[in-house]
Design an enzyme around this catalytic site. Structure first.
Site: not given
Length: 466
Positions: A285, A85
């Protein structure tokens, strides 16, 4: 005939001369070897300090919904599968403290051992996350509470423990790193919680894994991920895998309100022609499975795609609830190769019109073939789910390219790459990983959107002490 005494003196002279030369040669040899050893140590040290950590990556966008790596933690080490992440800083694992809302059995949870971080520690103050309460006593444990934009959350305490990492140069280092011991996980959304043990936080803050390795002098603060269409890939921390040429670079936004990787503004193009949508700021992201545009950009793309499909053998269908916009053919589809010719490339152009940096998203990087044989749009309306004006490039659009987050030079880059091949590293990583599918999550922390504050949710768990 020579005098015997004279002969003895002469022999003694030659003996001392011989010993002297032997001494000189030995000294030179030792000096040379010492210099060589010293040089080798310097080279080894320099190599170590500029080395790179490489992880094999597994996963997919659909139906699994995430890409993950395996990380050993503790002594003796225990293996954890973590969702990669770049949208959040904090690495955390499900924690037997005991644990509320954990998906892993207790045997596969992390067990703390009086190794919490005090709330006076610099990494605690550097979390930049809403805290349940102020640090009343400097020796209190450092509690964290993090919420994500899909309404999932984790509450726990920061801990430090040994993390053995294998560097690209072959050496293994046992480092003490800081991460979260999550003893309360909440996932109030309509989908089941992810089966992974936690999150590998790669954001730009002090507690991010890459930032910690940089502060320890192990690697450069550069993150590279390469995700393939076939469920493989790699993640690296360090700059050794960054190509010396061919990379398209654009600057990171310095005025971003978060520690995410935001670039822009950019112009949205479809089939190399302007859509009229400009001024887009984009967050890169890897914690998001799909790509999200704001309402204006999403509607522009959707209208152009539907217009372009007129007369093509694809019709709208609503019978697949996992994605909002899908099309069906005359028979169930098995591969994107059957339909990608009916779709056009979407492009984000950063910088000016003449010399802008192009991030191109071909059809295979924004379309999904579902289990029902439909082709669905993997670009979603972020405004509808509370992302407001934010635009997110997620895993679906990262497939087949190497993405480089260069925190050393405050820039982000990309280049087409074969992500199926792991770059020169032994990756004998075992482990019993669940392949249970779960729907899509977001890596971005919740505080970015709608002025939300995860600290307002006081009913998640009572105060915990590890």
């Amino acid at each position: 005939m020579m005098n015997p005494n004279k002969q003895q003196r002469r022999n003694l002279y030659f003996f001392f001369v011989f010993v002297f030369y032997v001494f000189i040669l030995c000294a030179r040899f030792q000096t040379s070897e010492a210099t060589k050893d010293s040089s080798a140590q310097v080279k080894l040290q320099n190599r170590r300090l500029s080395s790179t950590v490489v992880f094999p990556v597994s996963g997919n966008v659909y139906p699994l919904g995430y890409y993950y790596v395996l990380l050993n933690i503790g002594n003796p080490p225990k293996l954890f599968d973590l969702d990669i992440d770049t949208g959040s800083d904090l690495t955390w694992v499900q924690c037997d403290a005991p644990c509320n809302g954990c998906t892993k059995p207790r045997a596969k949870q992390y067990k703390p051992n009086h190794n919490t971080l005090p709330c006076s520690h610099i990494l605690c103050s550097g979390l930049d996350l809403p805290q349940d309460r102020p640090c009343a006593d400097p020796e209190d444990q450092c509690d964290y509470e993090i919420g994500y934009s899909d309404h999932a959350s984790s509450i726990g305490a920061l801990v430090t423990d040994e993390v053995p990492l294998k560097l690209a140069n072959g050496s293994i280092m046992n480092l003490r790193l800081t991460f979260g011991c999550g003893y309360d996980q909440q996932n109030p959304g309509p989908h089941p919680p992810p089966p992974t043990a936690g999150i590998l936080g790669l954001g730009r803050g002090k507690v991010g894994l890459s930032t910690q390795l940089k502060s320890l002098g192990i690697t450069k603060n550069v993150i590279v991920h390469c995700l393939s269409h076939t469920g493989k890939g790699f993640l690296s921390i360090g700059d050794e895998l960054v190509p010396s040429s061919g990379v398209t670079w654009t600057s990171l936004a310095t005025n971003s309100p978060s520690k995410n990787y935001m670039a822009g503004p950019a112009e949205l193009l479809f089939n190399d022609k302007t859509t009229g949508v400009k001024g887009i700021n984009v967050v890169f992201d890897s914690g998001s499975s799909y790509t999200y545009f704001n309402a204006e950009a999403y509607q522009a793309i959707l209208d152009l795609i539907r217009k372009d499909l007129n007369g093509k053998p694809l019709t709208d269908t609503k019978d697949d609830k996992s994605l909002p916009v899908c099309w069906k053919g005359k028979k169930p589809l098995k591969s994107l190769d059957e339909v990608k010719k009916y779709f056009k490339t979407i492009t984000l152009r950063f910088g000016n019109q003449k010399n802008g940096q192009l991030f191109q998203v071909p059809p295979e990087s924004y379309l999904i073939i579902t289990e029902k044989g439909r082709v669905c749009l993997g670009i979603l309306n972020g405004t509808e789910i509370g992302l407001e004006g934010y635009n997110i490039i997620g895993d679906i659009s990262f497939q087949g390219i190497m993405v480089i987050y260069d925190n050393e030079k405050q820039r982000i880059g990309w280049i087409s790459s074969d992500c199926d091949k792991l770059p020169n590293v032994n990756h004998d990583y075992g482990g019993d990983l669940s392949e249970e599918a779960y729907p899509i999550g977001f890596g971005l922390i919740k505080e970015l959107f709608s002025g939300s504050d995860s600290s307002k949710n006081k009913n998640l768990v009572s105060d915990g002490e590890l």
